[in-house]
Design a protein around this motif. Structure first.
Motif, short mmCIF file in Angstrom:
data_model
loop_
_atom_site.label_atom_id
_atom_site.label_comp_id
_atom_site.label_asym_id
_atom_site.label_seq_id
_atom_site.Cartn_x
_atom_site.Cartn_y
_atom_site.Cartn_z
N THR A 1 0.82 -1.22 0.00
CA THR A 1 0.00 0.00 0.00
C THR A 1 0.85 1.26 0.00
O THR A 1 0.38 2.32 -0.43
CB THR A 1 -0.94 0.02 1.22
N SER A 2 2.09 1.17 0.47
CA SER A 2 2.94 2.37 0.48
C SER A 2 3.24 2.80 -0.95
O SER A 2 3.31 4.01 -1.24
CB SER A 2 4.23 2.13 1.26
N ALA B 1 0.26 4.74 -2.12
CA ALA B 1 0.18 6.08 -1.53
C ALA B 1 1.14 7.04 -2.23
O ALA B 1 0.81 8.21 -2.49
CB ALA B 1 0.48 6.01 -0.03
N LEU C 1 -7.08 6.51 -3.76
CA LEU C 1 -7.17 6.81 -2.34
C LEU C 1 -8.44 6.22 -1.73
O LEU C 1 -8.43 5.76 -0.58
CB LEU C 1 -7.14 8.32 -2.12
N LEU D 1 -7.60 2.70 -1.03
CA LEU D 1 -6.70 2.59 0.12
C LEU D 1 -7.46 2.80 1.43
O LEU D 1 -7.35 2.00 2.37
CB LEU D 1 -5.58 3.63 0.02
N LEU E 1 -2.47 2.76 8.06
CA LEU E 1 -2.45 2.21 6.70
C LEU E 1 -1.68 0.90 6.74
O LEU E 1 -0.45 0.89 6.87
CB LEU E 1 -1.79 3.19 5.73
N LEU F 1 0.11 8.98 2.27
CA LEU F 1 -1.35 8.96 2.37
C LEU F 1 -1.85 10.26 2.97
O LEU F 1 -2.79 10.89 2.45
CB LEU F 1 -1.80 7.77 3.23
#
Length: 342
Positions: free
Chosen positions: A265-266, A269, A288, A291, A302, A326
């Motif tokens: 997920t990084s 972001a 987003l 996410l 996150l 994020l």
């Protein structure tokens, strides 16, 4: 409108912002306060997905600037003096890295100082920029990866470009442009994508297999650097680079070669911030939404970021840079920051 024109334009502030954006930002920045109380004088690196407990570092490593940047985002959001004092304190502690031999000084000093509002932080950023300028190798056409974290010094790595491009651009746009172009030539040139290259005399550049070709953050880091270059440098047409780097699912696997493995997920972001800088608001908003709706907990963490799949380190965790990007993307949508501010 060209990609570069979109990148150099400002966000459409008249566009409606979904309610979940502000709510998510509140949660993520609320998490910053909790993290600060838990880590004390240390820098958070990654947190266990179950307990939320952070693994920390004493000096910040290559991620220290993201913690300082998060503290500045929270201070701007709340206006509370104790939040600002924490941001000032941790930004000042980045000074130890000014002359460190590492291209990750772009990540450390750009994101750690650019949101700050003190003359000391601005002076620190200028010192770091000049130190990186001095490290530029005209034969290689870039600032080498460096030896600060061990291994060979004369490397070109994709994660040595983001942050470094705007940092160098603040003192020497030509060097910044050269640093970006050489990495694009190597990493996304005519051959297979490769995120790390070693320079050996008299052979020249040879590809390395660490990180692997399917590494999630390779595309994301370079896309972010391209987005910054499009806004800050006269680099010519970068649309082809953008199209090459915008590829795959919104939230990618940590390694494209292991599509059933952990996600990262990084990387998503980071990509969201790059999209906002490039003017692709709706695409960023959709990313987003995924996410926040799927990977952000009620208390603002996150999850499902992957630090290092090869070593099995923090493969489904909360990562400090994932939190920063994020928060920055959400803050851009709410108008708390400008997309090109950091």
């Amino acid at each position: 409108m060209s990609t570069e024109s979109a990148a150099k334009g400002s966000m459409d502030t008249t566009a409606a912002v979904p309610d979940w954006v502000g709510s998510a930002l509140e949660r993520v920045l609320g998490r910053v306060a909790v993290t600060r109380s838990e880590v004390g004088d240390r820098f958070p690196l990654f947190a266990d997905p179950g307990s939320g407990r952070w693994t920390t570092t004493g000096r910040g490593s290559w991620t220290g600037g993201f913690w300082a940047g998060l503290l500045w985002l929270r201070a701007r959001h709340t206006g509370i003096e104790t939040d600002r004092e924490a941001a000032v304190r941790f930004t000042g502690r980045l000074e130890d890295w000014v002359d460190a031999d590492t291209a990750t000084r772009g990540l450390i000093f750009w994101y750690g100082t650019v949101l700050a509002d003190t003359p000391e932080s601005a002076a620190l950023r200028v010192r770091a920029a000049h130190s990186c300028q001095d490290a530029y190798d005209p034969e290689l056409g870039l600032v080498p990866w460096g030896s600060a974290f061990g291994g060979p010094r004369l490397l070109a790595r994709a994660d040595g470009v983001p942050g470094m491009v705007p940092l160098l651009a603040s003192v020497d746009p030509q060097v910044a442009g050269s640093h970006l172009r050489r990495h694009l030539e190597l990493c996304v040139g005519e051959g297979p994508f490769c995120w790390s290259w070693r320079y050996e005399r008299p052979v020249g550049w040879t590809p390395c297999d660490d990180p692997p070709p399917g590494w999630s953050r390779g595309r994301a880091w370079l896309l972010l650097a391209v987005a910054d270059a499009a806004h800050r440098l006269a680099t010519g047409d970068l649309a082809e680079a953008v199209s090459q780097l915008l590829h795959g699912p919104a939230v990618p696997p940590a390694d494209e070669g292991q599509p059933e493995g952990p996600l990262d997920t990084s990387a998503a972001a980071i990509t969201a911030v790059a999209l906002l800088k490039l003017g692709h608001r709706e695409q960023a908003l959709a990313l987003l939404d995924e996410l926040v709706g799927t990977h952000v907990t009620a208390d603002g963490r996150l999850l499902n970021g992957c630090y290092d799949l090869a070593s099995g380190t923090a493969t489904e965790h909360e990562l400090i840079w994932g939190d920063f990007f994020l928060a920055y993307a959400l803050a851009t949508l709410t108008g708390l920051v400008d997309p090109h501010e950091a």
